[in-house]
Design a protein around this motif. Structure first.
Motif, PDB file in Angstrom:
ATOM      1  N   SER A  43      31.065  47.636  45.532  1.00 53.16           N
ATOM      2  CA  SER A  43      31.039  48.805  44.513  1.00 53.16           C
ATOM      3  C   SER A  43      32.307  48.961  44.047  1.00 53.16           C
ATOM      4  O   SER A  43      32.687  49.631  42.972  1.00 53.16           O
ATOM      5  N   ASN A  44      33.236  48.820  44.991  1.00 50.30           N
ATOM      6  CA  ASN A  44      34.658  49.009  44.742  1.00 50.30           C
ATOM      7  C   ASN A  44      34.946  48.241  43.587  1.00 50.30           C
ATOM      8  O   ASN A  44      35.623  48.535  42.536  1.00 50.30           O
ATOM      9  N   ALA A  45      34.569  47.056  43.541  1.00 56.51           N
ATOM     10  CA  ALA A  45      34.843  45.939  42.694  1.00 56.51           C
ATOM     11  C   ALA A  45      34.109  46.211  41.400  1.00 56.51           C
ATOM     12  O   ALA A  45      34.832  46.096  40.237  1.00 56.51           O
ATOM     13  N   ALA A  46      32.943  46.933  41.369  1.00 60.34           N
ATOM     14  CA  ALA A  46      32.343  47.090  40.065  1.00 60.34           C
ATOM     15  C   ALA A  46      32.949  48.255  39.286  1.00 60.34           C
ATOM     16  O   ALA A  46      33.271  48.211  38.165  1.00 60.34           O
ATOM     17  N   GLY A  47      33.396  49.396  39.963  1.00 64.69           N
ATOM     18  CA  GLY A  47      34.126  50.507  39.478  1.00 64.69           C
ATOM     19  C   GLY A  47      35.595  50.121  38.856  1.00 64.69           C
ATOM     20  O   GLY A  47      35.734  50.376  37.958  1.00 64.69           O
ATOM     21  N   THR A  48      36.262  49.207  39.629  1.00 63.08           N
ATOM     22  CA  THR A  48      37.335  48.640  39.503  1.00 63.08           C
ATOM     23  C   THR A  48      37.427  47.946  37.994  1.00 63.08           C
ATOM     24  O   THR A  48      37.967  47.881  37.105  1.00 63.08           O
ATOM     25  N   ARG A  49      36.143  47.039  37.916  1.00 61.87           N
ATOM     26  CA  ARG A  49      36.040  46.187  36.649  1.00 61.87           C
ATOM     27  C   ARG A  49      35.956  47.215  35.609  1.00 61.87           C
ATOM     28  O   ARG A  49      36.454  46.848  34.321  1.00 61.87           O
ATOM     29  N   ARG A  50      35.008  48.227  35.541  1.00 60.38           N
ATOM     30  CA  ARG A  50      34.858  49.138  34.370  1.00 60.38           C
ATOM     31  C   ARG A  50      35.999  49.789  34.018  1.00 60.38           C
ATOM     32  O   ARG A  50      36.649  49.880  32.901  1.00 60.38           O
ATOM     33  N   ILE A  76      39.452  40.789  48.015  1.00 56.24           N
ATOM     34  CA  ILE A  76      39.824  39.970  46.904  1.00 56.24           C
ATOM     35  C   ILE A  76      38.687  38.982  46.574  1.00 56.24           C
ATOM     36  O   ILE A  76      38.517  38.607  45.187  1.00 56.24           O
ATOM     37  N   VAL A  77      37.865  38.687  47.462  1.00 60.08           N
ATOM     38  CA  VAL A  77      36.455  37.816  47.200  1.00 60.08           C
ATOM     39  C   VAL A  77      35.588  38.797  46.218  1.00 60.08           C
ATOM     40  O   VAL A  77      35.202  38.188  45.046  1.00 60.08           O
ATOM     41  N   GLU A  78      35.448  40.044  46.393  1.00 59.61           N
ATOM     42  CA  GLU A  78      34.529  40.612  45.739  1.00 59.61           C
ATOM     43  C   GLU A  78      35.340  41.082  44.201  1.00 59.61           C
ATOM     44  O   GLU A  78      34.572  41.134  43.155  1.00 59.61           O
ATOM     45  N   LEU A  79      36.564  41.319  44.213  1.00 59.89           N
ATOM     46  CA  LEU A  79      37.206  41.696  42.774  1.00 59.89           C
ATOM     47  C   LEU A  79      37.539  40.317  42.239  1.00 59.89           C
ATOM     48  O   LEU A  79      37.186  40.558  40.851  1.00 59.89           O
ATOM     49  N   SER A  80      37.617  39.404  42.560  1.00 55.95           N
ATOM     50  CA  SER A  80      37.814  38.153  41.724  1.00 55.95           C
ATOM     51  C   SER A  80      36.788  37.692  41.495  1.00 55.95           C
ATOM     52  O   SER A  80      36.466  37.236  40.409  1.00 55.95           O
ATOM     53  N   HIS A  81      35.323  37.841  42.000  1.00 53.07           N
ATOM     54  CA  HIS A  81      34.145  37.617  41.530  1.00 53.07           C
ATOM     55  C   HIS A  81      33.791  38.527  40.236  1.00 53.07           C
ATOM     56  O   HIS A  81      33.225  38.193  39.479  1.00 53.07           O
ATOM     57  N   ALA A  82      33.872  39.656  40.440  1.00 55.58           N
ATOM     58  CA  ALA A  82      33.514  40.586  39.507  1.00 55.58           C
ATOM     59  C   ALA A  82      34.729  40.746  38.362  1.00 55.58           C
ATOM     60  O   ALA A  82      34.263  40.934  37.169  1.00 55.58           O
ATOM     61  N   MET A  83      35.926  40.057  38.312  1.00 58.42           N
ATOM     62  CA  MET A  83      36.820  40.075  37.334  1.00 58.42           C
ATOM     63  C   MET A  83      37.620  38.867  37.294  1.00 58.42           C
ATOM     64  O   MET A  83      38.934  38.536  37.720  1.00 58.42           O
ATOM     65  N   PRO A  84      36.933  37.751  37.141  1.00 61.73           N
ATOM     66  CA  PRO A  84      37.346  36.568  37.158  1.00 61.73           C
ATOM     67  C   PRO A  84      38.672  36.084  36.196  1.00 61.73           C
ATOM     68  O   PRO A  84      39.503  35.328  36.409  1.00 61.73           O
ATOM     69  N   ASP A  85      38.687  37.039  35.190  1.00 59.13           N
ATOM     70  CA  ASP A  85      39.619  36.766  34.275  1.00 59.13           C
ATOM     71  C   ASP A  85      40.795  37.784  34.535  1.00 59.13           C
ATOM     72  O   ASP A  85      41.986  37.655  33.521  1.00 59.13           O
ATOM     73  N   VAL A  86      40.843  38.539  35.435  1.00 61.25           N
ATOM     74  CA  VAL A  86      42.041  39.271  35.829  1.00 61.25           C
ATOM     75  C   VAL A  86      42.954  38.787  36.839  1.00 61.25           C
ATOM     76  O   VAL A  86      42.184  38.391  37.759  1.00 61.25           O
TER      77      VAL A  86
END
Length: 236
Positions: free
Chosen positions: A126-133, A156-166
């Motif tokens: 959920s860190n990844a989802a909130g960061t993506r928003r 990094i696994v979760e964040l890169s999956h949520a934001m592959p373009d970042v």
């Protein structure tokens, strides 16, 4: 007088298949143990033992709460100009900017101008989802990620999956205990690393299965579904 071979005797029929089955199970368990051990060594090789400044600036900074000195280190990066804004992800619902200012001296000016709080996170996914928003709302394309060294691979696994373009730039926080004693001499640290490794593997498997599912959907000529986006977290 007729004789029976081992394969046709009652004992033979019962014992031999059991022996083969037992050998197969033992071999499978041994292979699984070796694979897990090799994977654990690979996981440990990703963990930094010292902190290092980011190689370059980014649009924003995100810190995932849950470990000592993560927030203060992220504040220092913000103050040094490594990012335009800071997201503190996983803030306890009862805490506000004033609580953070009191726990991190010299941060009041930054808190009022350049820091956003996310209270919705309950885990790394959920860190990844909130960061993506937050990233999408700000239009950011690069991000410095601040979390503990043992937590960084999974983050990094979760964040890169949520934001592959970042573009993600890790800043691994190394705790005092990690510096003071080798991890293998501390039972608590060893258990922490094993637990984190298991979570990391689970995250990798889930993300890869999700990616394969998207690819299969696309191959069937159906519109690819958007990757599942988590929500931000406090207990990492």
């Amino acid at each position: 007088m007729s004789s029976q071979t081992d394969d046709t005797s009652p004992n033979g029929r019962a014992v031999r298949p059991r022996g083969r089955l037992r050998a197969t199970v033992v071999a499978a368990l041994a292979l699984a143990f070796v694979a897990a051990a090799v994977g654990f060594v690979g996981f440990l090789s990703q963990l930094r033992g010292v902190e290092a400044d980011p190689p370059h600036d980014a649009d924003g900074i995100v810190v995932l709460t849950g470990g000592s000195s993560r927030v203060s280190d992220a504040m220092e990066l913000l103050a040094a100009g490594y990012g335009k804004r800071l997201l503190i992800s996983g803030v306890h619902p009862t805490n506000d900017a004033g609580d953070i200012s009191r726990s991190v001296p010299d941060s009041r000016g930054l808190m009022s101008c350049c820091v956003d709080l996310d209270h919705s996170a309950v885990n790394t996914r959920s860190n990844a989802a909130g960061t993506r928003r937050w990233v999408r709302a700000r239009g950011f394309k690069s991000l410095i990620v601040v979390t503990s060294n043992y937590h960084m691979p999974r983050a990094i696994v979760e964040l890169s999956h949520a934001m592959p373009d970042v573009s993600l730039i890790p800043f691994a926080v190394v705790g005092d205990k990690w510096r003071d004693e080798p991890w293998w001499t501390s039972g608590a640290t060893f258990r922490l690393l094993l637990s984190e490794y298991a979570k990391y593997v689970a995250a990798e498997v889930r993300v890869r299965l999700a990616d394969v599912g998207l690819d299969l959907t696309s191959d069937l000529g159906e519109p690819a579904a958007a990757p599942h986006r988590p929500t931000t977290a406090q207990a990492n």
